[in-house]
Design a protein around this motif. Structure first.
Motif, mmCIF file in Angstrom:
data_model
loop_
_atom_site.group_PDB
_atom_site.id
_atom_site.type_symbol
_atom_site.label_atom_id
_atom_site.label_comp_id
_atom_site.label_asym_id
_atom_site.label_seq_id
_atom_site.Cartn_x
_atom_site.Cartn_y
_atom_site.Cartn_z
ATOM 1 N N HIS A 1 17.256 -8.228 3.724
ATOM 2 C CA HIS A 1 15.797 -8.317 3.704
ATOM 3 C C HIS A 1 15.203 -8.876 4.993
ATOM 4 O O HIS A 1 14.067 -9.309 5.019
ATOM 5 N N GLU A 2 15.987 -8.840 6.060
ATOM 6 C CA GLU A 2 15.493 -9.241 7.372
ATOM 7 C C GLU A 2 14.681 -8.094 7.960
ATOM 8 O O GLU A 2 15.025 -6.930 7.790
ATOM 9 N N GLU A 3 13.601 -8.429 8.635
ATOM 10 C CA GLU A 3 12.788 -7.391 9.255
ATOM 11 C C GLU A 3 13.529 -6.833 10.466
ATOM 12 O O GLU A 3 14.101 -7.578 11.259
ATOM 13 N N ILE A 4 13.531 -5.515 10.574
ATOM 14 C CA ILE A 4 14.179 -4.848 11.693
ATOM 15 C C ILE A 4 13.155 -4.771 12.819
ATOM 16 O O ILE A 4 12.055 -4.242 12.633
ATOM 17 N N GLN B 1 17.356 -0.039 15.489
ATOM 18 C CA GLN B 1 17.629 0.956 14.457
ATOM 19 C C GLN B 1 18.284 0.282 13.248
ATOM 20 O O GLN B 1 19.130 -0.599 13.410
ATOM 21 N N LEU B 2 17.887 0.704 12.050
ATOM 22 C CA LEU B 2 18.472 0.153 10.826
ATOM 23 C C LEU B 2 19.978 0.358 10.817
ATOM 24 O O LEU B 2 20.737 -0.553 10.469
ATOM 25 N N ALA C 1 3.772 -2.489 8.604
ATOM 26 C CA ALA C 1 4.815 -3.485 8.355
ATOM 27 C C ALA C 1 6.131 -2.972 8.916
ATOM 28 O O ALA C 1 6.408 -1.779 8.898
ATOM 29 N N GLY C 2 6.941 -3.874 9.438
ATOM 30 C CA GLY C 2 8.229 -3.493 9.981
ATOM 31 C C GLY C 2 9.190 -3.055 8.896
ATOM 32 O O GLY C 2 9.003 -3.354 7.711
#
Length: 53
Positions: A13-16, A21-22, A5-6
């Motif tokens: 809560h958005e998928e990176i 990079q976070l 999972a990403g």
């Protein structure tokens, strides 16, 4: 083959996305106010967990 999972942004809560990079997401997509609010909320929640133990 299993897929992983990403990474999810803890603020929105958005998928990176792959290759993103976070830290860059947090810096570019969130205001200082949103980040401060998130950190403050997490700190209070952690303190409440410590007290309840």
């Amino acid at each position: 083959m299993a897929t992983r999972a990403g990474l999810e942004c803890p603020v929105c809560h958005e998928e990176i996305g792959r290759g993103e990079q976070l830290e860059a997401h947090l810096y570019n997509d969130h205001s200082k106010r949103a980040l401060a609010g998130f950190v403050a909320t997490e700190a209070v929640a952690m303190e409440e967990d410590d007290i309840s133990e």
